[in-house]
Design an enzyme around this catalytic site. Structure first.
Site, PDB file in Angstrom:
ATOM      1  N   SER A 142       0.825  -1.230   0.110  1.00  0.00           N
ATOM      2  CA  SER A 142       0.005  -0.069   0.030  1.00  0.00           C
ATOM      3  C   SER A 142       1.009   1.211  -0.093  1.00  0.00           C
ATOM      4  O   SER A 142       2.127   1.103   0.406  1.00  0.00           O
ATOM      5  CB  SER A 142      -1.009  -0.121   1.169  1.00  0.00           C
ATOM      6  OG  SER A 142      -1.462   1.047   1.434  1.00  0.00           O
ATOM      7  N   TYR A 155      -1.308  -1.356  10.629  1.00  0.00           N
ATOM      8  CA  TYR A 155      -1.467  -1.144   9.116  1.00  0.00           C
ATOM      9  C   TYR A 155      -0.280  -0.755   8.549  1.00  0.00           C
ATOM     10  O   TYR A 155       0.447  -1.549   7.657  1.00  0.00           O
ATOM     11  CB  TYR A 155      -2.549  -0.645   8.598  1.00  0.00           C
ATOM     12  CG  TYR A 155      -3.009  -0.853   7.052  1.00  0.00           C
ATOM     13  CD1 TYR A 155      -3.669  -2.206   6.773  1.00  0.00           C
ATOM     14  CD2 TYR A 155      -2.798   0.018   6.392  1.00  0.00           C
ATOM     15  CE1 TYR A 155      -3.763  -2.310   5.224  1.00  0.00           C
ATOM     16  CE2 TYR A 155      -3.014  -0.017   4.923  1.00  0.00           C
ATOM     17  CZ  TYR A 155      -3.361  -1.287   4.360  1.00  0.00           C
ATOM     18  OH  TYR A 155      -3.930  -1.627   2.892  1.00  0.00           O
TER      19      TYR A 155
HETATM   20  N1  LIG Z   1      -8.612  -0.754  -1.096  1.00  0.00           N
HETATM   21  C1  LIG Z   1      -7.591   0.163  -0.918  1.00  0.00           C
HETATM   22  O1  LIG Z   1      -7.904   1.207  -0.802  1.00  0.00           O
HETATM   23  C2  LIG Z   1      -6.433  -0.463  -0.634  1.00  0.00           C
HETATM   24  C3  LIG Z   1      -5.261   0.329  -0.672  1.00  0.00           C
HETATM   25  C4  LIG Z   1      -4.120  -0.044  -0.469  1.00  0.00           C
HETATM   26  C5  LIG Z   1      -3.786  -1.581  -0.246  1.00  0.00           C
HETATM   27  N2  LIG Z   1      -4.724  -2.061  -0.474  1.00  0.00           N
HETATM   28  C6  LIG Z   1      -4.509  -3.739  -0.323  1.00  0.00           C
HETATM   29  O2  LIG Z   1      -4.902  -4.358  -1.342  1.00  0.00           O
HETATM   30  C7  LIG Z   1      -5.419  -5.787  -1.002  1.00  0.00           C
HETATM   31  C8  LIG Z   1      -6.545  -6.170  -1.287  1.00  0.00           C
HETATM   32  O3  LIG Z   1      -7.481  -5.631  -0.514  1.00  0.00           O
HETATM   33  P1  LIG Z   1      -8.915  -4.909  -1.414  1.00  0.00           P
HETATM   34  O4  LIG Z   1      -8.894  -3.540  -1.383  1.00  0.00           O
HETATM   35  O5  LIG Z   1      -9.115  -5.556  -2.623  1.00  0.00           O
HETATM   36  O6  LIG Z   1      -9.958  -5.449   0.024  1.00  0.00           O
HETATM   37  P2  LIG Z   1     -10.908  -6.852   0.020  1.00  0.00           P
HETATM   38  O7  LIG Z   1     -11.281  -6.509   1.424  1.00  0.00           O
HETATM   39  O8  LIG Z   1     -11.764  -6.961  -0.931  1.00  0.00           O
HETATM   40  O9  LIG Z   1      -9.595  -7.754  -0.033  1.00  0.00           O
HETATM   41  C9  LIG Z   1      -8.913  -8.353   0.884  1.00  0.00           C
HETATM   42  C10 LIG Z   1      -9.113  -9.988   0.957  1.00  0.00           C
HETATM   43  O10 LIG Z   1      -8.420 -10.597   1.962  1.00  0.00           O
HETATM   44  C11 LIG Z   1      -9.055 -11.582   2.521  1.00  0.00           C
HETATM   45  N3  LIG Z   1      -8.666 -11.889   3.742  1.00  0.00           N
HETATM   46  C12 LIG Z   1      -8.539 -10.803   4.628  1.00  0.00           C
HETATM   47  N4  LIG Z   1      -7.922 -11.534   5.950  1.00  0.00           N
HETATM   48  C13 LIG Z   1      -7.775 -13.194   5.639  1.00  0.00           C
HETATM   49  C14 LIG Z   1      -7.199 -14.137   5.933  1.00  0.00           C
HETATM   50  N5  LIG Z   1      -6.635 -14.225   7.244  1.00  0.00           N
HETATM   51  N6  LIG Z   1      -7.153 -15.335   5.028  1.00  0.00           N
HETATM   52  C15 LIG Z   1      -7.490 -15.283   3.782  1.00  0.00           C
HETATM   53  N7  LIG Z   1      -7.668 -14.257   3.069  1.00  0.00           N
HETATM   54  C16 LIG Z   1      -8.024 -13.229   4.088  1.00  0.00           C
HETATM   55  C17 LIG Z   1     -10.724 -10.917   2.714  1.00  0.00           C
HETATM   56  O11 LIG Z   1     -11.498 -11.575   2.956  1.00  0.00           O
HETATM   57  C18 LIG Z   1     -10.600 -10.160   1.329  1.00  0.00           C
HETATM   58  O12 LIG Z   1     -11.245 -11.101   0.445  1.00  0.00           O
HETATM   59  C19 LIG Z   1      -4.970  -5.705   0.727  1.00  0.00           C
HETATM   60  O13 LIG Z   1      -3.639  -6.389   0.789  1.00  0.00           O
HETATM   61  C20 LIG Z   1      -5.153  -4.147   1.164  1.00  0.00           C
HETATM   62  O14 LIG Z   1      -4.290  -4.017   2.071  1.00  0.00           O
HETATM   63  C21 LIG Z   1      -6.066  -1.848  -0.605  1.00  0.00           C
END
Ligand SMILES: NC(=O)c1ccc[n+]([C@@H]2O[C@H](COP(=O)([O-])OP(=O)(O)OC[C@H]3O[C@@H](n4cnc5c(N)ncnc54)[C@H](O)[C@@H]3O)[C@@H](O)[C@H]2O)c1
Length: 266
Positions: A142, A155
């Site tokens: 991120s 985080y």
């Molecule tokens: N959405 C944003 O603004 C953003 C910004 C920067 C980084 N990210 C990163 O992108 C990645 C994906 O997130 P996203 O935004 O698509 O959100 P999201 O919540 O749709 O995806 C995260 C996924 O990880 C899964 N997950 C969480 N804990 C878990 C576990 N213990 N075992 C297995 N699966 C687990 C959740 O069920 C979900 O499907 C993450 O690493 C997040 O930190 C997201």
């Protein structure tokens, strides 16, 4: 007809049932890969497997914070598709709390899901990649791993560690023909960031982004796919930022805009 970029390649995508992970699964399958969707929610995973076809994508229930689950995931991938070429460590959780108030259990769980999981998956997958003659690891961190957000201590720490761990993987396994890179998104509209909608803060948040909008999961998935592909063959240890310009700014106030406002108010 041009051969698909991932024809004959096997990939694992953690957190592959929603958001950026789901978009990445679809992108890789679309481009010819066989993908293992690793996630906890069976109903979502099975539905996606059904939709994409189990010859292209299979669901494996996995809590990425549990090492035994991750080992089972890798074993299941080998059993189903015969090897691993691409590992996308995407699963992640957010967490808010100032240090004095933060429950250590929440700190540990955030670090376990966002960081330990990456180690478990790389530890289990790298020997198989070596056997295939190489591979590509893409970790999803991120912009919050490059810079800090107010109140996002655990985080920030977890994502910062993923970025440096990726560099470490890159140098340790360059001679194994395994590349490791990290993608650093800014705000992307997914279930994870929906809290901003629930708090009715989306407009305010987007105002801080030079492009004045959040990213779409597919925009990040396309970057992940590029980095995982042979087109990025000389790229390893890199952090690729996709944040609509957010981190290009120093964070200092927009002086011309402020002066405009001051002049308008006399
Ligand atoms: N959405 C944003 O603004 C953003 C910004 C920067 C980084 N990210 C990163 O992108 C990645 C994906 O997130 P996203 O935004 O698509 O959100 P999201 O919540 O749709 O995806 C995260 C996924 O990880 C899964 N997950 C969480 N804990 C878990 C576990 N213990 N075992 C297995 N699966 C687990 C959740 O069920 C979900 O499907 C993450 O690493 C997040 O930190 C997201």
């Amino acid at each position: 007809m041009k051969e698909k970029r991932f024809a004959g390649r096997v990939a694992i995508v953690t957190g592959g049932t929603t958001g950026i992970g789901e978009a990445t699964v679809r992108q890789l399958v679309d481009e010819g890969a066989q993908v293992v969707i690793a996630a906890r929610r069976e109903e979502l995973g099975i539905a996606l497997e059904k939709e994409l076809g189990s010859d292209r994508a299979i669901f494996q229930k996995c809590d990425v914070a549990v090492q035994a689950d991750v080992e089972t995931l890798v074993a299941a991938t080998i059993k189903a598709f015969g090897g691993i070429d691409i590992l996308i460590n995407n699963a992640g959780v957010g967490c808010f709390g100032y240090t004095p108030d933060l429950d250590p259990a929440v700190w540990h769980q955030t670090i376990a899901v966002n960081l330990h999981s990456v180690f478990y998956a790389c530890k289990a997958a790298i020997p198989h990649m070596k056997r295939r003659g190489g591979g590509a690891i893409v970790n999803v961190a991120s912009v919050s791993g490059l810079y800090a957000d107010y109140g996002f201590t655990a985080y920030n720490a977890s994502k910062g560690a993923v970025i440096n761990y990726t560099k470490s993987l890159a140098i340790d396994h360059a001679q194994d023909n395994i590349r490791a890179n990290v993608v650093c998104p800014g705000l992307v509209d997914t279930p994870l960031s929906d809290i901003i909608n629930q708090l009715k803060l989306h407009d305010l948040w987007v105002e801080t982004i030079p492009m004045k909008r959040a990213g779409r999961p597919q925009e990040i998935a396309r970057i992940i796919a590029f980095v995982a592909s042979d087109e990025a063959s000389f790229m390893t240890g890199s952090s690729i930022v996709a944040d609509g310009g957010l981190s290009a700014a120093t964070g200092q106030p927009n002086l011309p805009k402020l002066m405009e406002k001051m002049n308008a108010s006399g």
